[in-house]
Scaffold this active site. Sequence first.
Site, PDB file in Angstrom:
ATOM      1  N   ARG A  66       0.835  -1.207   0.000  1.00  0.00           N
ATOM      2  CA  ARG A  66       0.000   0.000   0.000  1.00  0.00           C
ATOM      3  C   ARG A  66       0.862   1.246   0.000  1.00  0.00           C
ATOM      4  NH1 ARG A  66      -4.163  -0.527   4.685  1.00  0.00           N
ATOM      5  NH2 ARG A  66      -4.747   1.529   3.937  1.00  0.00           N
ATOM      6  N   ASN A  98      -8.867   8.433   5.761  1.00  0.00           N
ATOM      7  CA  ASN A  98      -7.785   7.958   4.901  1.00  0.00           C
ATOM      8  C   ASN A  98      -6.438   8.110   5.600  1.00  0.00           C
ATOM      9  OD1 ASN A  98      -9.789   7.552   3.075  1.00  0.00           O
ATOM     10  ND2 ASN A  98      -9.353   9.385   1.865  1.00  0.00           N
ATOM     11  N   ASP A 100      -3.599   7.998   3.635  1.00  0.00           N
ATOM     12  CA  ASP A 100      -2.654   8.175   2.521  1.00  0.00           C
ATOM     13  C   ASP A 100      -1.970   9.545   2.495  1.00  0.00           C
ATOM     14  OD1 ASP A 100      -5.588   8.326   0.342  1.00  0.00           O
ATOM     15  OD2 ASP A 100      -4.621   9.955   1.447  1.00  0.00           O
ATOM     16  N   HIS A 115      -7.648   7.938  11.448  1.00  0.00           N
ATOM     17  CA  HIS A 115      -7.101   6.581  11.471  1.00  0.00           C
ATOM     18  C   HIS A 115      -5.587   6.560  11.286  1.00  0.00           C
ATOM     19  CE1 HIS A 115     -11.344   5.125  10.089  1.00  0.00           C
ATOM     20  NE2 HIS A 115     -11.311   5.431  11.376  1.00  0.00           N
ATOM     21  N   CYS A 123       6.998   2.655  17.106  1.00  0.00           N
ATOM     22  CA  CYS A 123       7.641   1.523  17.773  1.00  0.00           C
ATOM     23  C   CYS A 123       6.676   0.900  18.775  1.00  0.00           C
ATOM     24  CB  CYS A 123       8.905   2.004  18.507  1.00  0.00           C
ATOM     25  SG  CYS A 123       9.685   0.681  19.451  1.00  0.00           S
ATOM     26  N   CYS A 146      15.633   1.066  19.609  1.00  0.00           N
ATOM     27  CA  CYS A 146      15.587   0.441  20.953  1.00  0.00           C
ATOM     28  C   CYS A 146      15.443  -1.075  20.828  1.00  0.00           C
ATOM     29  CB  CYS A 146      14.399   1.015  21.740  1.00  0.00           C
ATOM     30  SG  CYS A 146      12.809   0.285  21.269  1.00  0.00           S
ATOM     31  N   THR A 184     -17.131   7.761   1.176  1.00  0.00           N
ATOM     32  CA  THR A 184     -17.056   6.793   2.268  1.00  0.00           C
ATOM     33  C   THR A 184     -18.340   5.967   2.323  1.00  0.00           C
ATOM     34  OG1 THR A 184     -16.743   6.463   4.657  1.00  0.00           O
ATOM     35  CG2 THR A 184     -17.875   8.489   3.993  1.00  0.00           C
ATOM     36  N   GLU A 211     -21.715   5.613  -5.641  1.00  0.00           N
ATOM     37  CA  GLU A 211     -22.787   4.621  -5.441  1.00  0.00           C
ATOM     38  C   GLU A 211     -23.649   5.003  -4.250  1.00  0.00           C
ATOM     39  OE1 GLU A 211     -19.515   1.152  -6.464  1.00  0.00           O
ATOM     40  OE2 GLU A 211     -20.715   0.971  -4.648  1.00  0.00           O
TER      41      GLU A 211
HETATM   42  C1  BV8 Z   1     -12.836   1.833  17.803  1.00  0.00           C
HETATM   43  C2  BV8 Z   1      -6.759   2.278   9.140  1.00  0.00           C
HETATM   44  C3  BV8 Z   1     -13.017   1.876  20.179  1.00  0.00           C
HETATM   45  C4  BV8 Z   1      -5.957   1.082   8.863  1.00  0.00           C
HETATM   46  C5  BV8 Z   1      -9.117   1.664   9.364  1.00  0.00           C
HETATM   47  C6  BV8 Z   1     -19.310   1.140  17.242  1.00  0.00           C
HETATM   48  C7  BV8 Z   1     -18.518   1.990  18.013  1.00  0.00           C
HETATM   49  C8  BV8 Z   1     -17.137   1.803  18.091  1.00  0.00           C
HETATM   50  C9  BV8 Z   1     -16.529   0.756  17.367  1.00  0.00           C
HETATM   51  C10 BV8 Z   1     -17.312  -0.092  16.603  1.00  0.00           C
HETATM   52  C11 BV8 Z   1     -18.682   0.098  16.533  1.00  0.00           C
HETATM   53  N1  BV8 Z   1     -19.185  -0.868  15.719  1.00  0.00           N
HETATM   54  C12 BV8 Z   1     -18.180  -1.627  15.247  1.00  0.00           C
HETATM   55  C13 BV8 Z   1     -17.031  -1.204  15.789  1.00  0.00           C
HETATM   56  C14 BV8 Z   1     -15.712  -1.779  15.511  1.00  0.00           C
HETATM   57  C15 BV8 Z   1     -15.043  -1.163  14.287  1.00  0.00           C
HETATM   58  C16 BV8 Z   1     -15.994  -0.958  13.143  1.00  0.00           C
HETATM   59  O1  BV8 Z   1     -16.508   0.132  12.938  1.00  0.00           O
HETATM   60  N2  BV8 Z   1     -16.170  -2.002  12.361  1.00  0.00           N
HETATM   61  C17 BV8 Z   1     -17.008  -1.894  11.176  1.00  0.00           C
HETATM   62  C18 BV8 Z   1     -16.346  -2.655  10.023  1.00  0.00           C
HETATM   63  C19 BV8 Z   1     -18.388  -2.447  11.508  1.00  0.00           C
HETATM   64  N3  BV8 Z   1     -14.435   0.098  14.650  1.00  0.00           N
HETATM   65  C20 BV8 Z   1     -13.214   0.080  15.218  1.00  0.00           C
HETATM   66  O2  BV8 Z   1     -12.635  -0.948  15.546  1.00  0.00           O
HETATM   67  C21 BV8 Z   1     -12.549   1.420  15.463  1.00  0.00           C
HETATM   68  N4  BV8 Z   1     -12.043   1.460  16.811  1.00  0.00           N
HETATM   69  O3  BV8 Z   1     -13.975   2.091  17.666  1.00  0.00           O
HETATM   70  O4  BV8 Z   1     -12.180   1.879  19.035  1.00  0.00           O
HETATM   71  C22 BV8 Z   1     -12.918   0.485  20.667  1.00  0.00           C
HETATM   72  C23 BV8 Z   1     -11.724   0.084  21.236  1.00  0.00           C
HETATM   73  C24 BV8 Z   1     -11.631  -1.213  21.747  1.00  0.00           C
HETATM   74  C25 BV8 Z   1     -12.727  -2.096  21.642  1.00  0.00           C
HETATM   75  C26 BV8 Z   1     -13.919  -1.666  21.020  1.00  0.00           C
HETATM   76  C27 BV8 Z   1     -14.016  -0.379  20.517  1.00  0.00           C
HETATM   77  C28 BV8 Z   1     -11.321   1.597  14.567  1.00  0.00           C
HETATM   78  C29 BV8 Z   1     -11.735   1.794  13.152  1.00  0.00           C
HETATM   79  C30 BV8 Z   1     -10.493   2.179  12.318  1.00  0.00           C
HETATM   80  C31 BV8 Z   1     -10.031   0.974  11.533  1.00  0.00           C
HETATM   81  N5  BV8 Z   1      -8.952   1.392  10.625  1.00  0.00           N
HETATM   82  N6  BV8 Z   1      -8.103   2.073   8.596  1.00  0.00           N
HETATM   83  C32 BV8 Z   1      -5.674   0.963   7.397  1.00  0.00           C
HETATM   84  O5  BV8 Z   1      -6.132   1.793   6.579  1.00  0.00           O
HETATM   85  O6  BV8 Z   1      -4.954   0.024   7.071  1.00  0.00           O
HETATM   86  S1  BV8 Z   1     -10.662   1.574   8.702  1.00  0.00           S
HETATM   87  C33 BV8 Z   1     -10.680   1.647   7.003  1.00  0.00           C
HETATM   88  O7  BV8 Z   1     -12.067   1.744   6.650  1.00  0.00           O
HETATM   89  C34 BV8 Z   1     -10.037   2.867   6.373  1.00  0.00           C
HETATM   90  O8  BV8 Z   1      -9.601   3.864   7.269  1.00  0.00           O
HETATM   91  C35 BV8 Z   1     -11.182   3.426   5.556  1.00  0.00           C
HETATM   92  O9  BV8 Z   1     -11.083   4.761   5.308  1.00  0.00           O
HETATM   93  C36 BV8 Z   1     -12.285   3.114   6.478  1.00  0.00           C
HETATM   94  C37 BV8 Z   1     -13.672   3.339   6.031  1.00  0.00           C
HETATM   95  O10 BV8 Z   1     -13.809   2.817   4.738  1.00  0.00           O
HETATM   96  P1  BV8 Z   1     -14.147   3.884   3.577  1.00  0.00           P
HETATM   97  O11 BV8 Z   1     -13.146   4.988   3.667  1.00  0.00           O
HETATM   98  O12 BV8 Z   1     -15.573   4.253   3.681  1.00  0.00           O
HETATM   99  O13 BV8 Z   1     -13.806   3.056   2.304  1.00  0.00           O
HETATM  100  P2  BV8 Z   1     -14.782   2.041   1.547  1.00  0.00           P
HETATM  101  O14 BV8 Z   1     -13.957   1.297   0.553  1.00  0.00           O
HETATM  102  O15 BV8 Z   1     -15.579   1.271   2.560  1.00  0.00           O
HETATM  103  O16 BV8 Z   1     -15.810   2.979   0.778  1.00  0.00           O
HETATM  104  C38 BV8 Z   1     -15.342   3.804  -0.284  1.00  0.00           C
HETATM  105  C39 BV8 Z   1     -16.550   4.561  -0.767  1.00  0.00           C
HETATM  106  O17 BV8 Z   1     -16.141   5.446  -1.805  1.00  0.00           O
HETATM  107  C40 BV8 Z   1     -17.618   3.650  -1.382  1.00  0.00           C
HETATM  108  O18 BV8 Z   1     -18.890   4.064  -0.869  1.00  0.00           O
HETATM  109  C41 BV8 Z   1     -17.530   3.940  -2.889  1.00  0.00           C
HETATM  110  O19 BV8 Z   1     -18.805   3.890  -3.506  1.00  0.00           O
HETATM  111  C42 BV8 Z   1     -17.033   5.362  -2.887  1.00  0.00           C
HETATM  112  N7  BV8 Z   1     -16.254   5.768  -4.066  1.00  0.00           N
HETATM  113  C43 BV8 Z   1     -15.435   5.004  -4.844  1.00  0.00           C
HETATM  114  N8  BV8 Z   1     -14.860   5.796  -5.790  1.00  0.00           N
HETATM  115  C44 BV8 Z   1     -15.309   7.061  -5.576  1.00  0.00           C
HETATM  116  C45 BV8 Z   1     -16.201   7.053  -4.481  1.00  0.00           C
HETATM  117  N9  BV8 Z   1     -16.816   8.163  -4.029  1.00  0.00           N
HETATM  118  C46 BV8 Z   1     -16.553   9.323  -4.672  1.00  0.00           C
HETATM  119  N10 BV8 Z   1     -15.703   9.420  -5.723  1.00  0.00           N
HETATM  120  C47 BV8 Z   1     -15.084   8.318  -6.201  1.00  0.00           C
HETATM  121  N11 BV8 Z   1     -14.246   8.435  -7.254  1.00  0.00           N
HETATM  122 ZN    ZN Z   2      11.535   1.849  20.169  1.00  0.00          ZN
END
Ligand code: BV8
Ligand code: ZN
Length: 249
Positions: A66, A98, A100, A115, A123, A146, A184, A211
Site C-alpha cells: 500500500r 484515509n 494516505d 485513522h 515503535c 531500541c 465513504t 454509489e
Molecule cells: C474503535 C486504518 C473503540 C488502517 C481503518 C461502534 C462503536 C465503536 C466501534 C465499533 C462500533 N461498531 C463496530 C465497531 C468496531 C469497528 C468498526 O466500525 N467495524 C465496522 C467494520 C463495523 N471500529 C473500530 O474498531 C474502530 N475502533 O472504535 O475503538 C474500541 C476500542 C476497543 C474495543 C472496542 C471499541 C477503529 C476503526 C479504524 C479501523 N482502521 N483504517 C488501514 O487503513 O490500514 S478503517 C478503514 O475503513 C479505512 O480507514 C477506511 O477509510 C475506512 C472506512 O472505509 P471507507 O473509507 O468508507 O472506504 P470504503 O472502501 O468502505 O468505501 C469507499 C466509498 O467510496 C464507497 O462508498 C464507494 O462507492 C465510494 N467511491 C469510490 N470511488 C469514488 C467514491 N466516491 C466518490 N468518488 C469516487 N471516485
Molecule cells: Zn523503540
Amino acid sequence: MDDHIQIIVNSENICILTGAGISAESGIPTFRGAGGMWAKYRPEELATPEAFAANPRLVWEWYQARREAVSKAAPNPGHKALAEWEGLARSFVLVTQNVDGLHRAAGSRQVLELHGNIRRNRCTACGRESTMDEITFNGQLPLCECGGLLRPAVVWFGESLPEQVLEAAFAAVRQCDLFLTVGTSAVVYPAAALPRLALDRGVPVIEVNTEETPFSAGATYSLRGPAGEVLPPLVAAYASAPHRSRQIS
Ligand code: BV8
Ligand code: ZN
C-alpha cells in the site's frame, strides 16, 4: 440555482468527512468497492493488532504494498477542491479516515486524520514515531533503535482512535452549519457517527459518492458521481458567491 448549491453557498462553517473514495481517482484502491483491497483479504485478517501479533510479516507486506501505491499517488481534483475551499470558508475542518496523506499533499492544512497515517511508523516498545522513508523493508521485520518491533502508525480495528483528534472532529460537527461526507461507505465507527450527528443537529448533510451507501437515504442530498468531478463545481459556486470574499485565515 439548485437547492443544494444554495445551501452550500450560504454556509460559513463547514465540516467534511472523507473516505477511501476520494483517493480512488488517484489510483489508490478503496476498501470495500469492486476491486477494493479488501476483495482479496478481509479487514479482520490484516488491519488488526491480533493479525499483526500472529503474522507481522504478512501485515508488513500488505502495508508495504500500500505504501508503494501511496508513494506513486498524487492528489486529484477532489483533494484540490477541498484544499481551495478551506481558504474560502469562515471555518473549514477536514476529517479524514484515509491514511494516505493526500489531503495535506493537496494543500489542506486543518486535517484531522482519524485513522493515522500510513507514511509513518510507530515503535511497539517505546512508542517513538518515524517516517516510512527511514526504513527499508526487505522482508526483515523493521526494528526501532531500541530494538522494538515497528508497526505502521495507523489505527487498526479494535483500537481506539487518537483521543484529541476524535474530540476535535466531534467539536467541528457541533459547530458546523454544513456537513459533507465524501467517498465513504459510512460503515466504520466511530467515524461514521459524525454525519449522523450532523443530521441529528439539523445540519444539512450532503453525500458525494459514486454509489448508494447505507447513509444515502438519510442524507439531505446524495450527489451521485466521482468526487473529482462533483466537488470542483461546488467550490467554484462557493467562491463566486457575491458575499464571499477570500477569508483571511
Ligand atoms: C474503535 C486504518 C473503540 C488502517 C481503518 C461502534 C462503536 C465503536 C466501534 C465499533 C462500533 N461498531 C463496530 C465497531 C468496531 C469497528 C468498526 O466500525 N467495524 C465496522 C467494520 C463495523 N471500529 C473500530 O474498531 C474502530 N475502533 O472504535 O475503538 C474500541 C476500542 C476497543 C474495543 C472496542 C471499541 C477503529 C476503526 C479504524 C479501523 N482502521 N483504517 C488501514 O487503513 O490500514 S478503517 C478503514 O475503513 C479505512 O480507514 C477506511 O477509510 C475506512 C472506512 O472505509 P471507507 O473509507 O468508507 O472506504 P470504503 O472502501 O468502505 O468505501 C469507499 C466509498 O467510496 C464507497 O462508498 C464507494 O462507492 C465510494 N467511491 C469510490 N470511488 C469514488 C467514491 N466516491 C466518490 N468518488 C469516487 N471516485
Ligand atoms: Zn523503540
